[in-house]
Design an enzyme around this catalytic site. Structure first.
Site, short mmCIF file in Angstrom:
data_model
loop_
_atom_site.label_atom_id
_atom_site.label_comp_id
_atom_site.label_asym_id
_atom_site.label_seq_id
_atom_site.Cartn_x
_atom_site.Cartn_y
_atom_site.Cartn_z
N MET A 337 -88.66 61.19 64.29
CA MET A 337 -87.82 62.38 64.52
C MET A 337 -88.21 63.53 63.59
SD MET A 337 -85.90 61.65 67.04
CE MET A 337 -84.58 62.85 67.10
N ASP A 356 -91.92 63.02 52.74
CA ASP A 356 -91.75 61.58 52.98
C ASP A 356 -91.97 60.86 51.65
OD1 ASP A 356 -91.89 58.82 54.20
OD2 ASP A 356 -91.72 60.02 56.03
N VAL A 413 -84.36 60.32 57.53
CA VAL A 413 -84.93 59.08 56.99
C VAL A 413 -84.31 57.89 57.72
CG1 VAL A 413 -85.45 60.10 54.74
CG2 VAL A 413 -83.23 59.01 55.10
N GLU A 415 -82.18 54.90 59.25
CA GLU A 415 -80.74 54.85 59.54
C GLU A 415 -80.10 53.78 58.65
OE1 GLU A 415 -79.23 57.02 61.05
OE2 GLU A 415 -77.71 56.35 62.46
N LYS A 420 -80.05 56.81 52.80
CA LYS A 420 -79.58 58.19 52.99
C LYS A 420 -78.87 58.69 51.72
CE LYS A 420 -79.33 58.33 58.04
NZ LYS A 420 -80.54 59.05 58.40
N SER A 442 -77.87 59.18 63.89
CA SER A 442 -77.35 59.06 65.25
C SER A 442 -76.11 58.18 65.31
CB SER A 442 -78.42 58.56 66.21
OG SER A 442 -79.25 57.64 65.59
N HIS A 463 -77.73 66.68 65.09
CA HIS A 463 -78.24 65.51 65.80
C HIS A 463 -79.19 65.95 66.90
CE1 HIS A 463 -77.34 61.80 68.49
NE2 HIS A 463 -78.36 61.58 67.71
N GLU A 475 -76.60 68.28 68.94
CA GLU A 475 -75.18 68.11 68.66
C GLU A 475 -74.97 68.48 67.20
OE1 GLU A 475 -72.71 64.41 70.53
OE2 GLU A 475 -74.71 63.99 69.87
N ASN A 513 -73.95 60.05 72.73
CA ASN A 513 -74.23 58.61 72.73
C ASN A 513 -73.04 57.78 73.20
OD1 ASN A 513 -76.84 59.03 72.06
ND2 ASN A 513 -76.62 58.53 69.89
P1 NAD Z 1 -88.55 56.56 61.53
O1 NAD Z 1 -88.51 55.19 60.96
O2 NAD Z 1 -89.59 56.86 62.54
O3 NAD Z 1 -88.73 57.62 60.36
C1 NAD Z 1 -88.06 57.56 59.15
C2 NAD Z 1 -88.97 58.18 58.10
O4 NAD Z 1 -88.24 58.29 56.90
C3 NAD Z 1 -90.20 57.34 57.79
O5 NAD Z 1 -91.36 58.14 57.87
C4 NAD Z 1 -89.97 56.87 56.38
O6 NAD Z 1 -91.16 56.72 55.62
C5 NAD Z 1 -89.11 58.00 55.84
N1 NAD Z 1 -88.33 57.61 54.67
C6 NAD Z 1 -87.64 56.47 54.48
N2 NAD Z 1 -87.06 56.49 53.24
C7 NAD Z 1 -87.40 57.67 52.69
C8 NAD Z 1 -87.12 58.28 51.43
N3 NAD Z 1 -86.39 57.66 50.53
N4 NAD Z 1 -87.63 59.52 51.18
C9 NAD Z 1 -88.39 60.13 52.09
N5 NAD Z 1 -88.70 59.60 53.29
C10 NAD Z 1 -88.20 58.39 53.59
O7 NAD Z 1 -87.08 56.83 62.09
P2 NAD Z 1 -86.60 57.89 63.16
O8 NAD Z 1 -86.53 57.27 64.50
O9 NAD Z 1 -87.36 59.15 62.99
O10 NAD Z 1 -85.09 58.12 62.71
C11 NAD Z 1 -84.78 58.92 61.61
C12 NAD Z 1 -83.31 59.32 61.69
O11 NAD Z 1 -83.09 60.04 62.89
C13 NAD Z 1 -82.34 58.17 61.70
O12 NAD Z 1 -81.19 58.53 60.99
C14 NAD Z 1 -82.02 58.00 63.17
O13 NAD Z 1 -80.76 57.42 63.40
C15 NAD Z 1 -82.04 59.43 63.63
N6 NAD Z 1 -82.26 59.65 65.06
C16 NAD Z 1 -83.20 58.92 65.71
C17 NAD Z 1 -83.39 59.16 67.06
C18 NAD Z 1 -84.47 58.42 67.81
O14 NAD Z 1 -84.54 58.56 69.03
N7 NAD Z 1 -85.30 57.66 67.15
C19 NAD Z 1 -82.65 60.13 67.73
C20 NAD Z 1 -81.70 60.87 67.01
C21 NAD Z 1 -81.52 60.61 65.67
#
Ligand code: NAD
Length: 737
Positions: A337, A356, A413, A415, A420, A442, A463, A475, A513
């Site tokens: 994301m 990251d 980052v 979930e 977080k 999410s 969101h 959102e 959702n």
């Molecule tokens: P992802 O695992 O692809 O990405 C998360 C990233 O965060 C990774 O690159 C990881 O290295 C990085 N990270 C983890 N800990 C960290 C830290 N301490 N400092 C810096 N970076 C850090 O996950 P995602 O699917 O991109 O989801 C990320 C967020 O977005 C979540 O909260 C998820 O609920 C939300 N979200 C996801 C979707 C989806 O469709 N995947 C949709 C809406 C919201």
């Protein structure tokens, strides 16, 4: 003569340049005043013997976006008022109103002097129809030039001659395709379709238009010439005999018969091509009068045109907050994301710091933008320079200190509450006073995450939906302590990246959702009842959903559904989840190892391309299967729409959604809720709350208590209320809410 919205200058060759430039608008739109002025200009051009012909153009960067909101609103209130007073006269008035533009364009076409439309930018709807009525059309080849008759997308159709002129210029199949889908044309495509005569460099636009007149452009439309034949010969030809019998079937396949306006286009073209042009215009005017009175037109225009524009323009922006200038955005988490959020932000010209855990992960996030840019450059959507500039706006790093100049930081980052929390502490340690911190979570309630914040007033949820670069909705979630400034900055940011925001109060699953989970849960029920999977998917599509629930579940990932079900049980107890659903999803994930599209195995099988995905045959062995004739597809369709609409109504009842426009727009943009209904609440209002409650009770009796109507709905049914009446977005009640 002076006009408010136009200037008219006649040159030494006797060519009048009519420039449309509305003083108080960023884009030219049709209003009653604009129409009156065009009418007068045509009269003046005809009356002045010194004028040989006229070039019509725009003084703005775009040509025109079509009709104005106020004109459309006026049309609907006029129908309502007249209906109450004198129903027969209402239709007559509507018929006359519907023809105003059409006959004015016809007046230009038959005025006896040549008109050329010089199209310098976006040219939509009525403006394209005006151009089609001119005897010559020249378009600039600038990238910003887009031509379309997009009316069908808001439940109506091109009713100012579009359905008559396009098929008399282009071949019928292209004409039907263009108008029934509302497709946007490049100038080159429009020329290939014979809808514009010339495509020139932007600085040659007006000279080329003038030259057409100097070269003796005949002030007579082809269809007003004796012996005119439409391309392909009209209706009674062997080619047409191939096309027309199939056309309604093709349309039905694409629309499932849910869009009366699309069918009306077919009728206008088919009937119109068999009669003289003026009679064709009358036919179009009659169908337009009929279509504009449908619930579909009313609801689609309200949600997809009026409400969407209002939300985009900040309808929910708190009063008294100055417009924020977002000079730098931080994105923490450069994963799936975060990387895309960085891309859409940079695409809006805003510098981004992309963080990251280490440089390698941050660079990988930048790689996503590099890939998207190279695809856009390959398709000609971006120039190489523009692409390089976009990528150059993103700075990948693992150093939080780079956030010191950010106005807004968005965290994406893992979930996980602890991750977080740690990120929030690091960000807040460097984030300047007054900057806003947002989470893209999410599932985790914003109020809970805010407990870790030193400045919960400046904390908010933004969101995004995946794929971020395609999904139009965001959102914005208010935690209990979120302040007005955070909301204003979030909305200004969403506007800057050109997405549509809905503002919702904090709850598990927020708005979108929650509704999506109901959609998928209903498909689990159907599977468990033994409904053949293919019928489930098709029924959803017939109901107007763009993606079947099983297919959608595969996209979302079935293991994620499993995780959500387990988290719900952990937080809310065993009874919060149907055990049969848990069993089904657990079997898919644990026993069958079918996680969805991501591992190529879900409710569907995903063979290597070019083979297409197909439903997994093994699914039929889960439950004893019903025979097709034992299943009423209409009821399946109702169940999908009703279960989602009920969930939307619950969010209103709980105060999660406070403005019906947001539930409607959010449901269409967020998960494609049958657009012809105007959205989840308009679906209820459209059939009437009383009828909806009766339908819920019937379904509850057969398919379970989750269909039981809520107290709010029963109350509204008793009082004869609608959502837009009771929760009037324009009334005082909402301001107080
Ligand atoms: P992802 O695992 O692809 O990405 C998360 C990233 O965060 C990774 O690159 C990881 O290295 C990085 N990270 C983890 N800990 C960290 C830290 N301490 N400092 C810096 N970076 C850090 O996950 P995602 O699917 O991109 O989801 C990320 C967020 O977005 C979540 O909260 C998820 O609920 C939300 N979200 C996801 C979707 C989806 O469709 N995947 C949709 C809406 C919201």
């Amino acid at each position: 003569m002076a006009y408010k919205n136009f200037t008219v200058e006649t040159d030494a060759d006797g060519i009048a340049l009519v420039t449309w430039d509305m003083p108080d608008k960023s884009m030219n739109v049709f209003t009653a005043e604009v129409m009156d002025e065009i009418d007068k200009i045509v009269d003046a051009v005809v009356a002045d013997a010194a004028i040989k012909g006229a070039v019509f153009t725009s003084g703005k960067s775009s040509f025109s976006g079509g009709a104005d909101l106020s004109m459309i609103r006026g049309m609907f209130s006029m129908v309502e008022e007249e209906r109450a007073k004198d129903p027969a006269n209402a239709v007559k008035k509507l018929f006359d109103g519907a023809g105003r533009m059409s006959w004015l364009w016809r007046k230009i076409e038959t005025c006896g002097k040549p008109w050329v439309s010089a199209i310098n930018g976006t040219c939509m709807g009525g403006a394209f129809e005006l151009s089609l009525a001119c005897h010559g059309r020249v378009a600039s080849n600038a990238k910003s030039v887009k031509l379309a008759l997009p009316e069908v997308k808001v439940g109506i159709f091109p009713g100012a001659g579009g359905t008559q002129r396009v098929p008399r210029l282009a071949n019928t199949q292209d004409a039907l395709q263009m108008m029934t889908t509302g497709q946007t044309l490049t100038p080159q495509r429009a020329k290939a379709m014979n809808l514009v005569h010339q495509v020139v460099e932007p600085d040659q636009l007006i000279p080329a238009a003038r030259q057409m007149i100097k070269d003796g452009l005949k002030p007579v439309a082809p269809w007003d010439e004796k012996g005119f034949k439409a391309p392909g010969g009209g209706i009674w030809t062997p080619a047409s005999a191939q096309l027309w019998p199939a056309a309604p079937a093709v349309l039905r396949r694409e629309t499932s018969g849910n869009y009366p306006a699309a069918l009306a286009i077919l009728k206008c073209v088919y009937e119109g091509l068999q009669v003289p042009f003026d009679t064709g215009l009358r036919i179009e005017q009659r169908y337009f009068t009929e279509i504009v009175q449908t619930t579909e037109a009313f609801s689609m225009i309200r949600s997809l045109f009026i409400s969407m524009q209002e939300l985009n323009k900040g309808a929910r922006r708190p009063a008294g907050q100055p417009k924020s200038e977002i000079k730098k955005v931080g994105v923490v988490g450069a994963g799936f994301m975060g990387a895309s959020i960085a891309y859409v932000t940079a695409a809006a010209g805003i510098p981004v710091v992309l963080i990251d855990r280490d440089q390698e992960a941050a660079d990988k996030g930048l790689g996503v933008s590099q890939k998207l840019v190279s695809e856009a450059v390959g398709k000609g959507k971006l120039s190489k320079d523009e692409g390089e500039k976009l990528v150059g706006l993103i700075t990948p790093t693992s150093d939080y200190a780079a956030l010191a100049a950010a106005d807004l930081v968005i965290e994406a980052v893992f979930e996980d509450r602890d991750v977080k929390k740690a990120v929030m502490e690091k960000v807040e340690a460097v984030l300047p006073e007054g900057a806003i911190f947002a989470s893209n979570t999410s599932t985790l309630p914003i109020t809970g995450l805010a407990k870790n914040s030193k400045r919960p007033v400046d904390f908010i949820g933004i969101h995004f939906f995946s794929p971020v670069e395609k999904m139009m909705l965001t959102e914005v979630i208010l935690g209990k302590q979120t302040g007005d400034k955070a909301l204003a900055v979030a909305l200004d940011y969403v506007a800057a990246i050109r997405k549509t925001p809905i503002v919702v109060n904090d709850t598990r699953g927020f708005f979108v959702n929650r509704c999506v989970l109901r959609y998928m849960a209903e498909s689990y029920d159907m599977l468990i009842e033994g409904v053949p999977p293919v019928m489930i998917e098709n029924a959803a599509k017939f109901a107007g959903m763009p993606v079947g629930p099983l297919s959608l579940n595969d996209e979302v990932a079935i293991d994620l559904s499993y995780k959500i079900l387990k988290a719900t049980v952990a937080d809310l107890g065993e009874n919060s989840v149907d055990p049969r659903h848990m069993e089904l999803v657990a079997r898919m994930v644990e026993k069958e190892q079918r996680f969805g599209r991501k591992n190529g195995k879900g409710f569907y099988d995903y063979p290597a391309k070019p083979a297409k995905k197909s439903l997994w045959p093994g699914l039929k062995d889960f439950y004893p299967q019903k025979q097709a004739q034992e299943v009423d597809v209409k009821v399946l369709q109702q169940r999908f729409l009703v279960t989602i609409a009920l969930e939307a109504a619950r969010t209103v009842e709980e105060g999660i959604v406070t403005d019906p426009r947001e539930a409607d727009v959010g449901s269409i943009l967020g998960f494609g809720f049958a657009p012809y209904t105007g959205g989840a609440l308009s679906y209820i209002d459209g059939m009437g709350v009383k009828a909806f409650v009766a339908l819920c009770e019937k379904l509850a009796g057969q398919y379970g208590p989750h269909f039981a109507p809520t107290p709010l709905l029963k109350d509204m049914a008793g009082k004869g209320e609608t959502f837009y009446g009771r929760f009037d977005p324009y009334g005082q009640a909402r301001v107080a809410a």
